[in-house]
Write a protein that holds these residues in place. Structure first.
Motif: not given
Length: 123
Positions: A51-55, A65-68
């Protein structure tokens, strides 16, 4: 299996957004404070991204993040994704070789494809 599909979808979405921004994997990695090989693994769905890397990736791509997780823009089929993954593997193998090796591989592939086209009438 569902997790693998999600990883592939998120990876493909990240790649789509990255290419829309005109960024290379190296440039995205720098912006996200990561390694380009890690970004490549994420884009191919081979890494379970934290999750940290996603951010960090979302921030580097200037999206939420939602756009991913907005998969509506991904039009690639599973076979197209697999083809791109295989091409990426070949590209990474060629990058570490000498110019002569790359030229030899190119000639071999041209001969191979010409033979395939001749015998199977594919183009």
């Amino acid at each position: 299996m569902e997790g693998d599909i999600l990883l592939t979808l998120v990876g493909a979405r990240i790649k789509t957004l990255r290419t829309q921004m005109g960024l290379s994997q190296v440039e995205l990695a720098e912006k996200a404070k990561s390694q380009d090989t890690y970004i490549g693994e994420i884009e191919r769905g081979n890494r379970n991204i934290s999750l940290k890397m996603l951010a960090k990736v979302a921030s580097a791509l200037e999206v939420s993040v939602e756009d991913l997780f907005s998969f509506g823009e991904i039009t690639e089929t599973e076979s197209m994704i697999k083809q791109k993954q295989l091409i990426e593997i070949l590209r990474s193998k060629l990058e570490s070789r000498s110019l002569e090796d790359v030229q030899l591989a190119q000639r071999i592939l041209e001969d191979l494809f010409n033979t395939i086209d001749k015998h199977y009438s594919r183009k």
